[in-house]
Design an enzyme around this catalytic site. Structure first.
Site, PDB file in Angstrom:
ATOM      1  N   GLN A 122       0.789  -1.229   0.000  1.00  0.00           N
ATOM      2  CA  GLN A 122       0.000   0.000   0.000  1.00  0.00           C
ATOM      3  C   GLN A 122       0.823   1.281   0.000  1.00  0.00           C
ATOM      4  O   GLN A 122       0.293   2.337  -0.308  1.00  0.00           O
ATOM      5  CB  GLN A 122      -0.942   0.011   1.210  1.00  0.00           C
ATOM      6  CG  GLN A 122      -0.219   0.050   2.560  1.00  0.00           C
ATOM      7  CD  GLN A 122      -1.178   0.153   3.751  1.00  0.00           C
ATOM      8  OE1 GLN A 122      -1.558  -0.850   4.333  1.00  0.00           O
ATOM      9  NE2 GLN A 122      -1.545   1.367   4.113  1.00  0.00           N
ATOM     10  N   CYS A 162      -4.838   0.800   4.020  1.00  0.00           N
ATOM     11  CA  CYS A 162      -4.922  -0.568   4.547  1.00  0.00           C
ATOM     12  C   CYS A 162      -6.343  -1.105   4.458  1.00  0.00           C
ATOM     13  O   CYS A 162      -6.562  -2.276   4.189  1.00  0.00           O
ATOM     14  CB  CYS A 162      -4.438  -0.612   5.984  1.00  0.00           C
ATOM     15  SG  CYS A 162      -5.541   0.228   7.146  1.00  0.00           S
ATOM     16  N   HIS A 181      -4.964  -0.042  11.755  1.00  0.00           N
ATOM     17  CA  HIS A 181      -4.607  -0.896  10.625  1.00  0.00           C
ATOM     18  C   HIS A 181      -5.690  -1.952  10.424  1.00  0.00           C
ATOM     19  O   HIS A 181      -6.402  -2.309  11.375  1.00  0.00           O
ATOM     20  CB  HIS A 181      -3.262  -1.567  10.941  1.00  0.00           C
ATOM     21  CG  HIS A 181      -2.573  -2.171   9.756  1.00  0.00           C
ATOM     22  ND1 HIS A 181      -2.711  -1.699   8.476  1.00  0.00           N
ATOM     23  CD2 HIS A 181      -1.708  -3.212   9.659  1.00  0.00           C
ATOM     24  CE1 HIS A 181      -1.973  -2.434   7.659  1.00  0.00           C
ATOM     25  NE2 HIS A 181      -1.354  -3.364   8.350  1.00  0.00           N
ATOM     26  N   ASN A 231      -0.367  -9.170   5.517  1.00  0.00           N
ATOM     27  CA  ASN A 231      -0.217  -7.734   5.658  1.00  0.00           C
ATOM     28  C   ASN A 231      -0.213  -7.099   4.266  1.00  0.00           C
ATOM     29  O   ASN A 231      -0.287  -7.810   3.255  1.00  0.00           O
ATOM     30  CB  ASN A 231       1.075  -7.418   6.420  1.00  0.00           C
ATOM     31  CG  ASN A 231       0.983  -6.111   7.174  1.00  0.00           C
ATOM     32  OD1 ASN A 231       0.104  -5.282   6.896  1.00  0.00           O
ATOM     33  ND2 ASN A 231       1.879  -5.903   8.124  1.00  0.00           N
TER      34      ASN A 231
END
Ligand SMILES: *[C@@H]1O[C@H](CO)[C@@H](O)[C@H](O)[C@H]1NC(C)=O
Ligand SMILES: *[C@@H]1O[C@H](CO)[C@@H](O)[C@H](O)[C@H]1NC(C)=O
Ligand SMILES: *[C@@H]1O[C@H](CO)[C@@H](O)[C@H](O)[C@H]1NC(C)=O
Ligand SMILES: *[C@@H]1O[C@H](CO)[C@@H](O)[C@H](O)[C@H]1NC(C)=O
Length: 436
Positions: free
Chosen positions: A70, A79, A261, A282
């Site tokens: 990202q 995110c 997040h 992630n």
């Protein structure tokens, strides 16, 4: 590198509040009673859950679509978009039993048309790189059925763009003077969702939450979870995980205000040393963590990762139409095949693994070939030999070049739990307490 080090060195108190793109929408009613998944024949699904489960390897098939990140080419707090897109990409692949094609939904379109964090309607004037609430994306996808294209329509720019036809699906053609003329593509394959739901709430008990997440992952695919990504997780994930059999553990105290997040959970396991963990994806690049993924202690709501998880069910009717030949396309976009035209399904026909690959691991084959370049015995038909040998040699060269370059950098994260000790845990705890 120098810039990166300077950045790390410059981290101060404000650093703890870095936001990767989660901004809670207070207008959502807190989820209260959430029905548990049950199957009539098996009773509570929790009883049938395996000890370990990972959508990246189900009987040898990987259902996790490729990783992206990202934060480049410019820092972007997206995110929330990344987690939702990764969850939907994988669930599409699971629903389609890994059939061609892997679909990567357009992150940039969700940033451009970011749902406004006040009432869930599609943007205008709200900047997706400023963060948002994943539930707003679900609401927006439900409001306007089937409007999200895939990445080929709109590459990721990590910037706030306007929400219009050009910034939903674009193509460009060269001009006579060597320039580029870009235009909107009016028709393209679209995707949506048929429903979404909350899986956990902060009020649920720890065991109930853990089981609810496991059941959902097992029955339907990866889930999106809010997360308090403390600086230690960002910067020292691998070092901390290595002290605990490859699993990140922390005693840091965080509150819901620290949630900054969104990540995806796609499985779970337990180390030989007995540490239960989640398998998480992630969106910080494959150079971060375990090839872009991570393992974090399970069942203790570590960094609030179990407190607020959601999921959605993707729809892909337009893809089916296209694969079945109802539509065809060119540089100006998809067009309906005329009723008089004959349709040709372009779903790939089933084929078998080449026999020599089916029998051996490709790496075993390459190791044999690497020693003196001899082909392994019995490779099948003689006419096939020259091209197979050439292919295998090229692969062997690539592998040895890689091995020479990368051997020094290889990590050896032990998952046998032997690195786990009270001493290591105590020093981790004092480190975490010092940092917060
Ligand atoms: C949502 O908010 C925007 C901006 O305040 C407004 O223009 C729009 O009409 C609202 N939509 C709904 C469905 O309330
Ligand atoms: C997005 O827009 C916000 C608000 O204008 C701004 O603060 C932010 O820097 C922008 N981010 C990018 C990457 O364009
Ligand atoms: C990361 O680890 C290094 C080395 O132990 C330490 O100096 C640094 O403070 C840690 N950073 C964070 C954010 O925990
Ligand atoms: C976390 O907070 C609890 C309750 O306030 C406290 O008892 C505990 O010592 C704290 N732990 C750390 C590591 O700060």
């Amino acid at each position: 590198m120098l810039v990166g080090l300077a950045w790390l060195a410059g981290l101060g108190a404000a650093e703890a509040r870095r936001n990767y793109g989660f901004a809670r929408n207070p207008n959502f009613e807190p989820a209260t009673s959430i029905p548990r998944l049950r199957t009539s024949s098996r009773g509570n699904a929790a009883k049938t859950l395996p000890r370990s489960f990972d959508w990246r390897n189900i009987d040898g098939v990987n259902y996790a679509v490729a990783d992206v990140q990202q934060h480049a080419p410019v820092y972007c707090g997206s995110c929330w978009v990344h987690a939702v897109v990764a969850m939907l990409n994988d669930r599409l692949k699971i629903a389609r039993r890994a059939a061609f094609p892997d679909v990567m939904l357009a992150r940039q379109v969700l940033i451009n048309c970011a749902p406004k964090s006040t009432n869930g309607s599609l943007n205008v004037g709200f900047n997706g790189c400023d963060g948002g609430d994943e539930r707003d994306i679900y609401v927006a996808l439900l409001q306007r059925e089937n409007w999200l294209p895939d990445e080929t329509c709109q590459p990721y720019e990590a910037r706030n763009r306007s929400c219009d036809a050009l910034h939903t699906c674009t193509n460009c053609m060269p001009t006579d003077d060597g320039g580029s003329n870009c235009f909107e593509v009016p028709a393209f394959t679209t995707y949506g969702i048929s429903s979404w739901r909350a899986i956990t709430t902060p009020q649920m008990g720890a065991a109930e939450r853990e089981a609810a997440i496991q059941e959902e992952i097992f029955a339907a695919g990866p889930v999106v979870c809010n997360f308090a990504a403390i600086p230690e997780f960002d910067e020292n994930y691998t070092a901390v995980a290595q002290q605990h059999g490859g699993v990140y553990r922390t005693a840091a105290n965080v509150t819901s205000d620290d949630i900054n997040h969104d990540i995806v959970l796609a499985g779970w396991g337990i180390t030989q040393g007995g540490v239960k963990f989640w398998v998480g994806r992630n969106s910080w690049g494959t150079f971060w963590g375990d090839n872009g993924w991570f393992r974090i202690e399970r069942g203790v709501n570590a960094l609030l990762i179990e407190g607020a998880c959601t999921s959605a069910v993707p729809t892909f009717d337009a893809l089916d139409d296209e694969l079945d030949g109802a539509q065809g396309g060119g540089p100006l976009g998809l067009a309906q095949i005329s009723p008089k035209g004959e349709r040709w399904s372009h779903r790939p026909g089933r084929s078998s693994m080449p026999p020599f690959l089916a029998k051996a691991h490709a790496t075993d084959l390459l190791l044999q070939l690497g020693e003196g370049g001899q082909a392994p015995p019995k490779l099948g038909s003689a006419s096939l030999m020259p091209s197979l040998v050439a292919l295998a040699l090229a692969l062997a060269l690539a592998v040895s070049a890689y091995a020479a370059g990368a051997a020094a950098a290889r990590r050896h994260v032990r998952l046998d739990g032997r690195a786990e000790s009270d001493g290591a845990r105590a020093s981790l705890l004092s480190g975490a307490m010092g940092a917060h």
